[in-house]
Design a protein around this motif. Structure first.
Motif, mmCIF file in Angstrom:
data_model
loop_
_atom_site.group_PDB
_atom_site.id
_atom_site.type_symbol
_atom_site.label_atom_id
_atom_site.label_comp_id
_atom_site.label_asym_id
_atom_site.label_seq_id
_atom_site.Cartn_x
_atom_site.Cartn_y
_atom_site.Cartn_z
ATOM 1 N N GLY A 28 34.191 34.032 38.920
ATOM 2 C CA GLY A 28 34.988 34.733 37.921
ATOM 3 C C GLY A 28 34.450 36.149 37.786
ATOM 4 O O GLY A 28 33.528 36.546 38.494
ATOM 5 N N GLU A 76 35.833 42.294 38.682
ATOM 6 C CA GLU A 76 36.132 41.311 39.715
ATOM 7 C C GLU A 76 36.781 42.009 40.904
ATOM 8 O O GLU A 76 37.322 43.107 40.777
ATOM 9 C CB GLU A 76 36.999 40.170 39.188
ATOM 10 N N HIS A 83 46.388 35.506 38.466
ATOM 11 C CA HIS A 83 45.489 34.465 37.997
ATOM 12 C C HIS A 83 45.068 34.753 36.560
ATOM 13 O O HIS A 83 45.362 35.812 36.021
ATOM 14 C CB HIS A 83 44.254 34.348 38.906
ATOM 15 N N HIS A 85 41.890 33.483 33.335
ATOM 16 C CA HIS A 85 40.462 33.221 33.195
ATOM 17 C C HIS A 85 40.180 32.140 32.162
ATOM 18 O O HIS A 85 40.963 31.919 31.239
ATOM 19 C CB HIS A 85 39.724 34.509 32.820
ATOM 20 N N THR A 96 37.542 32.104 37.123
ATOM 21 C CA THR A 96 38.901 32.448 37.523
ATOM 22 C C THR A 96 39.700 31.167 37.666
ATOM 23 O O THR A 96 39.254 30.216 38.305
ATOM 24 C CB THR A 96 38.886 33.208 38.864
ATOM 25 N N ASN A 98 43.119 29.733 39.172
ATOM 26 C CA ASN A 98 44.121 30.134 40.155
ATOM 27 C C ASN A 98 45.502 29.571 39.862
ATOM 28 O O ASN A 98 46.392 29.663 40.694
ATOM 29 C CB ASN A 98 43.654 29.751 41.561
#
Length: 133
Positions: A28, A76, A83, A85, A96, A98
């Motif tokens: 992440g 990042e 995406h 978090h 992260t 997805n």
């Protein structure tokens, strides 16, 4: 009259390679202190100012971007697609996700005339390592 030559791209340094690789492999977004601590494993003399300068350069090149969570700037790697978090309330790590928990396409119009261009979602709770078993 000829056009002025474009400036040469910044040369690839060991510091830039390590910081870029750490961002790419992170689960992440990372804060500067965490990124600096991880980079010190490979570059023991790396200064935090170099981390900040490298992150600025990576942003200018489009290779990294800022994610602001709870008022803190995290970084990042770019190019990961849409995406969201997950922030662990116990250990503080940010992961992260997805998948998108919100079906909200760009162009959606909310009552009152609010036109959606994009969205960001951060989920909060306990990560698998911190969740009670």
């Amino acid at each position: 009259m000829s056009a002025a030559p474009s400036p040469a791209p910044p040369r690839e340094t060991r510091q830039r390679e390590v910081i870029s690789r750490l961002l790419q492999s992170a689960e992440g977004p990372l804060g500067v202190p965490e990124l600096h601590a991880r980079a010190l494993n490979e570059l023991p003399r790396l200064g935090v100012a170099t981390v900040y300068r490298t992150l600025k350069l990576l942003q200018e090149q489009g290779a990294a971007h800022i994610v602001t969570l709870d008022g803190e700037n995290l970084y990042e790697a770019s190019g990961r697609g849409h995406h969201h978090h997950f922030s662990c309330r116990q250990c503080g790590r940010v992961y992260t996700l997805n998948t998108c928990p919100v079906a909200l396409p760009a162009g959606t119009v909310y009552p009152g005339g609010f036109v959606v261009e994009a969205h960001e979602v951060t989920l909060y709770g306990l990560c698998p390592a911190c969740a009670p078993r």
